[in-house]
Structure formats: structure tokens, C-alpha cells
Design a protein around this motif. Structure first.
Motif, PDB file in Angstrom:
ATOM      1  N   LEU A 180      -2.822  -0.441   4.671  1.00  0.00           N
ATOM      2  CA  LEU A 180      -3.835   0.593   4.871  1.00  0.00           C
ATOM      3  C   LEU A 180      -4.578   0.822   3.559  1.00  0.00           C
ATOM      4  O   LEU A 180      -3.953   1.001   2.522  1.00  0.00           O
ATOM      5  N   PRO A 181      -5.905   0.810   3.616  1.00  0.00           N
ATOM      6  CA  PRO A 181      -6.671   1.031   2.390  1.00  0.00           C
ATOM      7  C   PRO A 181      -6.447   2.443   1.847  1.00  0.00           C
ATOM      8  O   PRO A 181      -5.950   3.317   2.554  1.00  0.00           O
ATOM      9  N   ILE A 182      -6.810   2.631   0.608  1.00  0.00           N
ATOM     10  CA  ILE A 182      -6.754   3.914  -0.102  1.00  0.00           C
ATOM     11  C   ILE A 182      -5.321   4.400  -0.307  1.00  0.00           C
ATOM     12  O   ILE A 182      -4.899   4.637  -1.426  1.00  0.00           O
ATOM     13  N   VAL A 183      -4.544   4.522   0.789  1.00  0.00           N
ATOM     14  CA  VAL A 183      -3.170   5.022   0.599  1.00  0.00           C
ATOM     15  C   VAL A 183      -2.173   3.887   0.334  1.00  0.00           C
ATOM     16  O   VAL A 183      -1.013   4.142   0.011  1.00  0.00           O
ATOM     17  N   ASP A 184      -2.644   2.633   0.498  1.00  0.00           N
ATOM     18  CA  ASP A 184      -1.801   1.468   0.224  1.00  0.00           C
ATOM     19  C   ASP A 184      -0.436   1.521   0.907  1.00  0.00           C
ATOM     20  O   ASP A 184       0.601   1.383   0.274  1.00  0.00           O
TER      21      ASP A 184
END
Ligand code: ZN
Ligand code: ZN
Length: 902
Positions: free
Chosen positions: A249-253
Motif C-alpha cells: 500500500l502506498p504512503i503507509v507502506d
């Protein structure tokens, strides 16, 4: 001297007077008679928030018609009124009131808020009851109930605890509809779906440990923080080898798996779906199948919570904008497409629903639904109109568990206490002193309240005293008819059937009568926006209650929507005036003659029109009795209207006037004088029965007139021990007369009078068509065969009412007159010949026709031009254009006929 009858009917002067009289006499309260089967309606309780609208007026009118009719046919009749506390609706309204003073419910605290709400509700309930009384509702106010009364409240707790003990109520974490403004859970039925053009966002999720990405399409990118998987359809060739791999998931990795699930629709978006189980009901089900974790990313007010990292605290839509911008910056936003989809809104405050996982109370509805389906399938309960039976089955067979807890303060508090010592819970009807598991006194009650519809579901039996075994419950339950709008079949009717059967082992009612919605005169939905709403209070002021009631009823049928406009209200008021004028004429004639009516019908030789009106009245009584029994009130009202307006007023009374105008000796005791027999006994009999027939529909005007008539009858019969009930509403409903087992009908009188009426009507039409002046007498010839001997005595009636003289009534064997051109009317059993020359001045007629055709031609040209005008055609609404076209056709037809005549 009798008091004068006012010239015109003034509803305002009459309505309150009679309502108070009925109330004081106690007519609305039934007497329990164990030898008789009662008729019972429990009033659908209006919301205490409700202003009176036409829907209430319709429900009240229909239920009052049934109630008054059953009372008049001699059944102990109970119509039990009440109001509903309307949990969320009331709380929203009171919060809005508080907001005007700069207050919130938190300022007041739970107790303070409830106190304010109770005060508000008390005022509102009084207003609603007043409005019901205004409409003439003959319900038993001594039994009035409120859903939060002690009795119904104990019924609610009892039903809850019993279901809980049976395992039919449970508490669980489920996805529910959450209103972030009201901050409560809502049932599916409380959610309104609206089509909204939003956007479909295509977001790239990078594959873990290898190049490439999967693109998912979503309408709600702000929820991606709560994704716990990406799902694809196992048949989808594009993603054949992806299942089992992971994306990040982007941003939250955060890493999440790709799963395969049959439920994924490969044609939506890219065919790869983000799975957000805590914020989407479909995803919730996928997560259950695959044992995926739930991750809530929002607070109760729909701001983002601690699971969204830097976005925490942002409002959901602000967060969406920021997420989209940030993804775009990272090159992870592939594209945005406009997307039309259906979005749920809170039906109380119109805020967009947030599906949320939360801990709530549910009813396991399926076992209850099975019994409820059976009751209808076995015809123990009949749904009218029948087409709703299938709708009912479809819904019940696919019923979902019912979320019954609401995070509100106004309502029935959930009767469950949590133990702080052992953590167990105790469900209790009267409030436990201690935890039933460990005996600890450290217990706190669940703060939530029950869905309003929970108490509504018990309404048929809680109002009669359940769970106690009261006399009322024993006698009046099961009730007879549940009358309500088809729009709450599931909200309410289905749930009453389920809970009634569950609590009492009996059906709650035998018949469900569903009425339609009210639309404007063009069949459009009424709405403030369109400006076509009719306010019932204004309608009552302008036209009177009876006119409003009659307009809502005539021509309607169960389940069909009703069109109502000024025209219908006016014609209903005109009907009231017609009855008023006819009655006034009859009452004044009675005053003039001071006669006794007793034994009038024993006369050996009755006149044809007297026999006819008796026969027609008997036919009407028979039809109406059947129609009322079949709940066809619209048709019953229509037939009463037609009889009174046309047969009685337009024909019988007009004929009677001819007889009454002639000098005749005062009738003797048996109504037969030496000269002309008086029609008064028949006028009085027909009027009196018509008033009783009409009473359930128009209670006020019928009572007013009936009382005036009664006064005169008692006076003229003072030595005859004549008795009449104190009110029309407790007088018996007319029953059809029978002779030798079949309906007493007089076919000969009907045949003769039909013919007489047809002759008069056709001559009148011909006169109108040829513009013969109203005061001009014209010559006429009537030819008949078999009917001849019976027509001859009707000569005077035909002469006076058709204004023909001389009139010859002849056998067909006689030769027809040769007086130049004659107009010949060929009727059912007769011919009428009107010598043309006597009727019209031919030259004047020709000039008139020429002039009229010129005018018509000019109007045609005008309309024609209009319908060719592009500006008009593009701006005007289609129904207007259609109307103009019809007008043009009619004018063209008229012109054609004018030319023919010329
Ligand atoms: Zn809301
Ligand atoms: Zn305990």
C-alpha cells in the motif's frame, strides 16, 4: 317553529360542535360484548415530529370510514389512537432547536436532554391529537397510547429479554450503516439511496519483490488505509498468476495479499478490487470468507483516525482530496473517470452514510420470518391489494438480520447491564439489582436505545396490555385491519407480523390494507420543490373536512396512488352543497306541510317515480354494503355520489317539485290525499337513508342534516312514539330490502323511468345543440309501443322538465308529422320527433353558425401558428404542447361539424 336551515353549508360552524357532542356521549369507546365479534384497528402511530400532511389525512379518513361503518352495522368497534416517539427523527429535530439557542445535547447531558425532549413531545402530541379530531377521527381517546408509555415500554423490555433468552437477539461486530452526523447505526431501511456522479479513481499498488503493479479502481480512495487485500476473480485471465502474491500500500507502506474470490466482478474497473472490510459491506463478506483482518480508519464523526498516519484528524472528503493529490505526486494515480453510482444517505439528515464495522445488537430475523411467511401463505393474513403479497414474500425470504441498537438518547434504553467485575452481561425486564453471573453490584446499563421500529413492531399487542393478560387483549386481539401506506410494508407491517406471532402465538391482524401515495392532479409527486403540495389544514379551511375526506376517497382503490388537486376538492365541496340544498328543500317542504309520514308506503297504487327511487335506493344500498365489505371504499363513495347527485337530486327531486307546486289537499295520516299524492314520504325516506349511507365518508354534514330532519320527524310524529337514535353515527347502516329471498327491485319502474329520463335528456341536448332559448316551449312527439301505457302518465314530467308543449305521446302505428324538416331522435325504446320549424329561427341560426365557424377558424389559425413556433416548442413542457395539440384537434372537429350543420 323549527329553526331555519341556513342557506349555505358552513363547515366551520358545524364540525367542532358535532365532534364534541360525539366525544361527550362516549360513542368512540366500545362496549365489550362477548357475544359479538369486535372490529379493531390500531392506528398507525404518527411520528411526534410530524406535521399533519395529506398522508395522515388519507390514513385517518380510510380508518375512520371503516370504523364508522362497522360501528353502524352493530359491531363493538375499537379504533385505538396513539403516537410514536420516533427516536432518531425526534432527536434530530430537538437538536436543531437546541442549536438555534447555541446549545448541543452534550451541554445538557443525557437527563437534561431527555427532559427538554419530553416537553417538546408533549406539545407536539397535543397538536397531533387535535388534528386527528379535526379530521373527524372517531377513535377511542380513553385508550390513547404513546410508544414510551409505561405499558408499551414494559412490552418492549419483555420482548427483548424473551428474544435474548431464546438466542434470537445477539450482540456482534458487524458492518452497519453509520450516520456520522447523527452518530448512530441505522438499519438498511433507514438509508436512502441516491444516484450521484462521483469519480472512479485508478490507483497503482506496486507488487512486492518484483517489478510491476496492479491497478485497482475505487470511488473512495480515502479508505485505502483500511485495505487488507486486493481481490481478483479466479477466472480472470489477466490476473492468472497473481493470487497469493503481495502488493504494498502506498504512503503507509503496508503489505497486503492478493486473493481470488468468485464474487469479484471482472467487468468493474480493472477487475482488481481493493478490499476494505471495515468500510464496505461487500468487502466485509469477502473478508469473512478469507479470514482477513478488519481495520477501521475513521472516527465516529467520519474524520480519519490514528490508522491513517499523517492524515489523522482530516474530514473524510478533505482526506480524499489530499490522498488523490499525494498519489498523483508519486505517479501512482493512473486516471480519474466520472462515475455514476448509488450512494446511501441518512433518511433523517441526508448525510452520506459511512459503512462501518461496529459492535451492535441484532435480531436473528430468519426464524421469525418463517412463521410470518407461513401466516400469509396460509391466508391467515390477507394483504390487499394482492400484488404486495409477492413483494412481501420476496423480502421476507431474503431477510437480513436486523440491527436494533441506536447510539441515541431518545428511545427505549436497551435492557442489558454489563458487569464490571466478571465482564458478563445481564438482560432484565425490570432492572437487575446485581449481576446474575457473579452477584456483583458493579453493573452499568448499555447506553444505547432500541430502533424506533422495535416498539412499533409490538404496537398491535403492546397497546392492548401485553405482556399482561388483560380483558382488552383477550377481546380485541388479534385485531381486524392494519391500514397503512405501502411504503412501510417492510419497516413496519412485516415486523409487526413477526413480532406479533412471536410474542402472542397469534397473528396481529387479519387484513393488511395498503393505501397508495397522494400525487397532484397531474399524477406528479407532491414536493415543496415543485410547489404542488396541498396543506390539509388549508384545504380544511377552504373546503371543509368532509370535502377533503371525500376528495381523498372517491374513485380510489387499495394500493393505487391518488391524484388530488383543487378541482377534486371543489367538486367534493359542490357535492356537499348539493346535498345541503336538496335537504333544505325537503326540510322546508316538511315545515310547510306539517304532515305525518307514517304509513305513507301502504298506499295501494304508487306512482312510477316513487317506485323507481325506492328500487334505485335499494340497489344502491345493496351495492354499497358489498363494496364496504370488500374494502372498496372509493367505489362505494362513487356510487353514493352518483345516486345522490343524479338520480335523487337531478331527477327525483325535480320531478317531486312539479308535484309539490300543485295545490293538493294536506295529506291525511297515511300520506294519501284526495288529489295528488305527496312525494314527501319518499323524499324523506331517500334523504334519511342517503345520509346514513354517506355518513362514514362525510360525518359532519350528514350529522347536521340528519339532526335537522330528526327534529322535524319527531315533531310531526309526537303522538306516535317514534324513536330515533341520538346521533346518526350510532344509527344502523341501511340494509337492502329483500322480497322472497332476493333483492327487492322494481324492473318495471326502472324501465319506464329510464326511458322517461332518456327522453328528457335527449330533448335537452337537442335544445342545447340548437341553442334554443331556455324559456322557449317547443313542440314534441314521442312514439312507443309496449311502453306506451306507462309513458302516458308521465306526460307532465316530460313536458315540464324538457320544456315541450304541446307533447303527443303516440303509438308507433301513428304516422309521423310532416311539418317541414324535423329532428328525429332515435332512443332505446322510443323515438322523439321535434319539428324543426318550431325550434329554431332558421335564418338567425344560419348567421349564428356562420359567425361561430369564423371564430373557430381564427382560433385554429392562431393555434396552428403557435405549434409551428420553434421558440414555443423548445421552451414549453411536453404536457402543455400535447394539450395544445389536443385543443387544435378538437377545434378542427368542431369546425367540421359546424360546416355540416350549415
Ligand atoms: Zn443522520
Ligand atoms: Zn458479574
Amino acid at each position: 317553529m323549527m329553526s331555519e336551515i341556513p342557506k349555505a353549508y358552513e363547515p366551520g360552524k358545524v364540525e367542532r360542535k358535532w365532534y364534541n357532542f360525539w366525544l361527550e356521549q362516549g360513542y368512540f369507546t366500545p362496549k365489550i360484548d362477548l357475544n359479538k365479534k369486535p372490529f379493531v384497528i390500531i392506528m398507525p402511530p404518527p411520528n411526534v415530529t410530524g406535521e399533519l400532511h395529506l398522508g395522515h389525512a388519507l390514513t385517518t379518513t380510510l380508518e375512520d370510514i371503516m370504523t364508522r361503518w362497522h360501528r353502524m352495522i352493530g359491531e363493538p368497534t375499537l379504533w385505538l389512537p396513539g403516537t410514536d416517539h420516533a427516536g432518531i427523527a425526534t432527536q434530530v429535530v430537538v437538536e436543531q432547536e437546541l442549536a438555534k439557542q447555541g446549545l448541543t445535547k452534550a451541554n445538557l447531558g443525557r437527563e437534561g436532554f431527555l427532559k427538554v425532549t419530553w416537553e417538546w413531545v408533549k406539545r407536539s402530541r397535543e397538536a397531533i391529537n387535535q388534528q386527528h379530531q379535526m379530521l373527524g377521527a372517531s377513535c377511542d381517546w380513553t385508550r390513547e397510547r404513546f410508544t414510551l408509555d409505561a405499558g408499551p415500554s414494559r412490552a418492549v423490555r419483555t420482548a427483548f429479554v424473551r428474544l435474548y433468552d431464546k438466542g434470537l437477539i445477539y450482540r456482534g461486530e458487524r458492518i452497519i450503516n453509520w450516520c456520522p452526523r447523527c452518530q448512530t447505526a441505522l438499519s438498511d431501511l433507514e438509508v436512502e439511496h441516491k444516484n450521484i456522479t462521483g469519480s472512479l479513481y485508478y490507483i497503482r499498488y506496486l507488487l512486492v519483490d518484483e517489478g510491476g503493479f496492479v491497478t485497482v479502481a475505487t470511488t473512495r480512495p480515502e479508505t485505502f488505509f483500511g485495505d487488507t487485500a486486493v481481490a481478483v476473480n479466479p477466472q480472470d485471465q489477466r490476473y492468472k498468476n497473481l493470487a497469493g502474491k503481495q502488493v504494498i500500500l502506498p504512503i503507509v507502506d503496508r503489505k497486503i495479499p492478493i486473493i481470488a474470490d468468485e464474487a469479484v466482478d471482472p467487468s468493474f474497473g480493472t477487475g482488481a478490487l481493493k478490499i476494505t472490510p471495515a468500510h464496505d459491506p461487500a468487502d466485509f463478506e469477502v473478508a469473512e470468507r478469507h479470514n482477513l483482518p478488519l481495520l477501521d480508519v475513521m472516527n465516529p464523526d467520519a474524520t480519519m483516525n490514528e490508522n491513517t498516519g499523517p492524515y489523522q484528524g482530516l474530514e473524510r472528503f478533505a482526506c480524499r482530496d489530499k490522498v488523490v493529490a499525494d498519489l498523483s505526486d508519486r505517479g501512482l494515480l493512473e486516471k480519474i473517470e466520472p462515475y455514476l453510482h448509488s450512494v446511501g444517505h441518512c433518511n433523517r439528515c441526508q448525510t452520506m452514510i459511512e459503512p462501518r464495522v461496529s459492535l451492535q445488537w441484532f435480531i436473528r430475523t430468519q426464524p421469525l420470518a418463517e412463521a410470518a411467511i407461513k401466516a400469509v401463505r396460509e391466508d391467515r393474513i390477507t394483504i390487499i391489494p394482492d400484488r404486495f403479497t409477492k413483494v412481501y414474500f420476496d423480502w421476507m425470504e431474503d431477510i437480513k438480520d436486523w440491527c436494533i441498537s441506536r447510539q441515541l438518547w431518545w428511545g427505549h434504553r436497551i435492557p442489558v447491564w454489563y458487569c464490571q467485575a466478571c465482564g458478563e452481561l445481564t438482560a432484565s425486564i425490570d432492572g437487575p439489582a446485581a449481576c446474575i453471573h457473579c452477584g456483583s453490584k458493579q453493573i452499568v446499563q448499555d447506553p444505547d436505545v432500541l430502533d424506533t421500529w422495535f416498539s412499533s413492531a409490538l404496537w398491535t399487542h403492546s397497546t392492548l396490555g401485553w405482556p399482561d393478560d388483560t380483558d382488552d387483549l383477550g377481546y380485541f386481539y388479534p385485531t381486524s385491519v392494519m391500514e397503512t401506506g405501502y411504503d412501510i410494508l417492510f419497516f413496519w407491517v412485516a415486523r409487526m407480523i413477526m413480532m406479533g406471532l412471536e410474542d402472542t402465538d397469534e397473528i396481529p391482524f387479519h387484513t393488511v390494507y395498503l393505501h397508495g401515495l397522494i400525487r397532484d392532479e397531474n399524477g406528479e409527486k407532491m414536493s415543496k420543490l415543485r410547489g404542488n403540495v396541498i396543506n390539509p389544514l388549508e384545504a380544511i379551511n377552504e373546503y371543509g373536512v368532509d370535502a377533503l375526506r371525500f376528495a381523498l376517497t372517491t374513485g380510489s382503490s387499495p394500493g393505487s396512488d391518488i391524484n388530488l388537486g383543487k378541482g377534486k376538492l371543489e367538486s367534493s365541496r359542490n357535492f356537499g352543497n348539493k346535498i345541503w340544498n336538496a335537504s333544505r328543500f325537503i326540510l322546508q317542504s316538511l315545515d310547510a306541510e306539517a304532515m305525518s309520514l307514517r304509513g305513507a308506503k301502504r298506499r295501494s297504487k304508487l306512482r312510477m317515480e316513487d317506485r323507481w327511487i325506492d328500487s334505485q335506493l335499494n340497489r344502491l344500498i345493496n351495492n354499497v354494503t358489498q363494496l364496504m365489505g370488500d374494502l372498496q371504499f372509493g367505489e362505494a363513495a362513487q356510487q353514493i355520489y352518483d345516486f345522490i347527485w343524479s338520480k335523487f337530486c337531478d331527477w327525483y327531486i325535480e320531478i317531486a317539485k312539479i308535484r309539490l307546486r300543485k295545490p293538493h289537499p294536506a295529506p291525511s295520516i297515511d300520506g294519501e290525499g284526495l288529489g295528488e299524492a305527496s312525494p314527501l314520504p319518499f323524499l324523506v325516506n331517500t334523504l334519511e337513508k342517503s345520509l346514513r349511507l354517506l355518513h362514514p365518508f362525510m360525518p359532519f354534514i350528514t350529522e347536521e342534516l340528519w339532526q335537522s330532519l330528526k327534529m322535524r320527524l319527531l315533531r310531526s310524529a309526537r303522538n306516535d312514539n317514534m324513536r330515533m337514535p341520538d346521533s346518526i353515527m350510532i344509527a344502523p347502516y341501511p340494509t337492502p330490502e329483500r322480497s322472497e329471498g332476493s333483492l327487492a327491485i322494481d324492473p318495471e319502474a326502472e324501465r319506464v323511468m329510464d326511458s322517461v329520463i332518456e327522453i328528457i335528456r335527449s330533448i335537452r341536448n337537442a335544445r342545447a345543440q340548437h341553442k334554443v332559448r331556455a324559456d322557449k316551449w317547443v313542440e314534441a312527439y314521442v312514439y312507443a309501443d309496449e311502453l306506451l301505457p306507462n309513458l302516458i302518465p308521465q306526460r307532465e314530467i316530460i313536458e315540464k322538465l324538457a320544456r315541450v308543449q304541446p307533447l303527443a305521446i303516440l303509438s308507433r302505428r301513428e304516422s309521423k308529422p310532416d311539418k317541414g324538416k324535423a329532428l328525429i331522435l332515435v332512443l332505446k325504446e322510443t323515438e322523439v320527433v321535434l319539428p324543426w320549424a318550431g325550434m329554431v329561427d332558421r335564418l338567425a341560426e344560419k348567421q349564428r353558425l356562420t359567425k361561430e365557424s369564423e371564430i373557430t377558424q381564427a382560433r385554429i389559425a392562431q393555434l396552428d401558428a403557435r405549434l409551428r413556433d420553434n421558440a414555443f416548442l423548445t421552451k414549453a413542457p411536453p404536457p402543455i404542447i400535447e394539450k395544445e395539440k389536443q385543443k387544435l384537434d378538437m377545434l378542427k372537429d368542431k369546425l367540421r361539424r359546424l360546416h355540416q350543420e350549415l
